[in-house]
Design an enzyme around this catalytic site. Structure first.
Site, mmCIF file in Angstrom:
data_model
loop_
_atom_site.group_PDB
_atom_site.id
_atom_site.type_symbol
_atom_site.label_atom_id
_atom_site.label_comp_id
_atom_site.label_asym_id
_atom_site.label_seq_id
_atom_site.Cartn_x
_atom_site.Cartn_y
_atom_site.Cartn_z
ATOM 1 N N PRO A 2 0.802 -1.201 0.000
ATOM 2 C CA PRO A 2 0.000 0.000 0.000
ATOM 3 C C PRO A 2 0.835 1.251 0.000
ATOM 4 O O PRO A 2 1.670 1.465 0.862
ATOM 5 C CB PRO A 2 -0.780 -0.100 1.312
ATOM 6 C CG PRO A 2 -0.059 -1.130 2.123
ATOM 7 C CD PRO A 2 1.088 -1.632 1.357
ATOM 8 N N GLU A 3 0.563 2.062 -0.979
ATOM 9 C CA GLU A 3 1.061 3.428 -0.988
ATOM 10 C C GLU A 3 -0.141 4.306 -0.653
ATOM 11 O O GLU A 3 -1.208 3.788 -0.317
ATOM 12 C CB GLU A 3 1.684 3.753 -2.346
ATOM 13 C CG GLU A 3 2.788 2.762 -2.736
ATOM 14 C CD GLU A 3 3.440 3.035 -4.075
ATOM 15 O OE1 GLU A 3 3.624 4.214 -4.412
ATOM 16 O OE2 GLU A 3 3.742 2.089 -4.800
ATOM 17 N N HIS A 93 -3.155 -15.759 8.271
ATOM 18 C CA HIS A 93 -2.617 -14.398 8.211
ATOM 19 C C HIS A 93 -3.619 -13.350 8.693
ATOM 20 O O HIS A 93 -3.384 -12.163 8.534
ATOM 21 C CB HIS A 93 -2.165 -14.092 6.784
ATOM 22 C CG HIS A 93 -1.111 -15.034 6.290
ATOM 23 N ND1 HIS A 93 0.046 -15.289 6.991
ATOM 24 C CD2 HIS A 93 -1.035 -15.790 5.178
ATOM 25 C CE1 HIS A 93 0.787 -16.162 6.330
ATOM 26 N NE2 HIS A 93 0.146 -16.492 5.225
ATOM 27 N N ARG A 112 3.038 -10.950 5.197
ATOM 28 C CA ARG A 112 4.469 -10.739 5.451
ATOM 29 C C ARG A 112 4.753 -10.125 6.818
ATOM 30 O O ARG A 112 5.914 -10.037 7.227
ATOM 31 C CB ARG A 112 5.072 -9.883 4.333
ATOM 32 C CG ARG A 112 5.110 -10.646 3.016
ATOM 33 C CD ARG A 112 5.649 -9.801 1.888
ATOM 34 N NE ARG A 112 7.080 -9.615 1.993
ATOM 35 C CZ ARG A 112 7.790 -8.945 1.090
ATOM 36 N NH1 ARG A 112 7.201 -8.398 0.052
ATOM 37 N NH2 ARG A 112 9.090 -8.823 1.218
ATOM 38 N N ARG A 155 20.475 18.672 -2.754
ATOM 39 C CA ARG A 155 20.621 17.215 -2.646
ATOM 40 C C ARG A 155 21.252 16.648 -3.909
ATOM 41 O O ARG A 155 20.851 16.995 -5.014
ATOM 42 C CB ARG A 155 19.258 16.551 -2.438
ATOM 43 C CG ARG A 155 18.652 16.877 -1.114
ATOM 44 C CD ARG A 155 17.512 15.924 -0.834
ATOM 45 N NE ARG A 155 17.216 15.922 0.581
ATOM 46 C CZ ARG A 155 17.393 14.865 1.369
ATOM 47 N NH1 ARG A 155 17.822 13.732 0.861
ATOM 48 N NH2 ARG A 155 17.132 14.938 2.644
#
Length: 280
Positions: A2-3, A93, A112, A155
């Site tokens: 998920p973003e 899970h 995970r 940067r």
DNA sequence: CGGCAAACCTGCGAGC
DNA sequence: TGCTCGCAGGTTTGCC
């Protein structure tokens, strides 16, 4: 998984079942995810009412009526589903169930186990270790071309790496960084500090556009992401570059034999997909 | 401070 | 069929 768009999809899907509901049971079936679960999680939540469900970058925040806040992160493979009634027997899970007074079960699943469920308080939430260093949310007013340019100035790291850094801008991950760089025609290898002025404006607009399109599509479902009602996101069908190495660039009209199509490279251990002709 | 690899986990597809 | 390898949407930690 998920973003930002996937987390926002989850937030919107959970809100109707959670907001204004009182939690009547919390079943925790695992001692730890990324970090140990709060031992008093159930005790702190049962009998407490959910006031609001908000999102900060990729974090879901469940604000309770007594001021306590549940911080949820879905890691790589986490998802949450709502069962209005009769949730199935939990699988291996399915780590946590939140049960509401309406009889709904909100289930946290994460194969995970890179996700996190933590407790904090409304008074101190902004200073929480995981949240305090986050950059602006790309959909908020705090995020604009001037602010992004300022954060990138000086940067030397590649722009891909800078956009993955949640302290610069918070909520993007590998997919949406690749797609945003494609939309703004900026090379992932370009030095961050050179993304100023017009390029910063183009990148800002691209990030906003990609995220808005992805949220409208219910996020990206490659493997794990499903919205809380079980429906799949479909933004993966709109990818320009992610996972498309060797395919023709959708922005280039010339021969794929000449351009080589979409390239894949590895930056900071993560795959980057881009068109070397279009993105400079 | 910057940058990178490793670590945390399971699952899946490709190749042998 | 079954094994091994590489890869996966994230983030922290530790090392140079």
């Amino acid at each position: 998984m998920p973003e930002l768009p996937e987390v926002e999809t989850v937030r919107r899907g959970l809100a109707p079942a959670l907001e204004n509901a009182t939690l009547t049971a919390v079943q925790v079936r695992i001692p730890k995810l990324r970090w140990p679960l709060p031992p008093d999680l159930a005790e702190r939540l049962i009998g407490n009412r959910v006031e609001r469900l908000t999102r900060r970058a990729k974090y879901l925040l469940v604000h309770m009526s007594d001021g306590c806040v549940v911080i949820i992160h879905l890691g790589m493979s986490g998802h949450m589903t709502v069962w209005p009634e009769d949730a199935p027997t939990p699988g291996r899970h399915d780590h946590i169930d939140f049960v509401t007074d309406a009889g709904a079960v909100i289930r946290f699943t994460d194969p995970r186990r890179f996700g996190a469920v933590l407790l904090d308080h409304a008074d101190t939430i902004d200073d929480h270790k995981l949240l305090s260093k986050l950059g602006p949310d790309p959909l908020s007013n705090q995020f604009n071309a001037e602010e992004l340019a300022r954060r990138l100035k000086g940067r030397s790291s590649p722009i891909k790496a800078a956009l993955m850094d949640q302290r610069i801008v918070a909520g993007l991950g590998n997919i949406y960084v690749c797609e945003s760089l494609f939309r703004s025609a900026i090379s992932p290898k370009r030095k961050s500090g050179t993304v100023q002025g017009k390029r910063a404006e183009a990148l800002t607009a691209a990030i906003r556009g990609v995220l808005a399109d992805a949220i409208a599509a219910g996020g990206t479902s490659l493997r794990d992401h499903v919205s809380p009602d079980g429906t799949l996101g479909y933004f993966q069908h709109q990818f320009s570059v992610y996972g498309r190495q060797g395919e023709a660039c959708p922005g280039c009209t010339c021969d794929i034999e000449k351009t080589g199509g979409i390239q894949r490279l590895v930056q900071a251990g993560r795959s980057t997909f881009y068109c070397s002709r279009r993105q400079r």
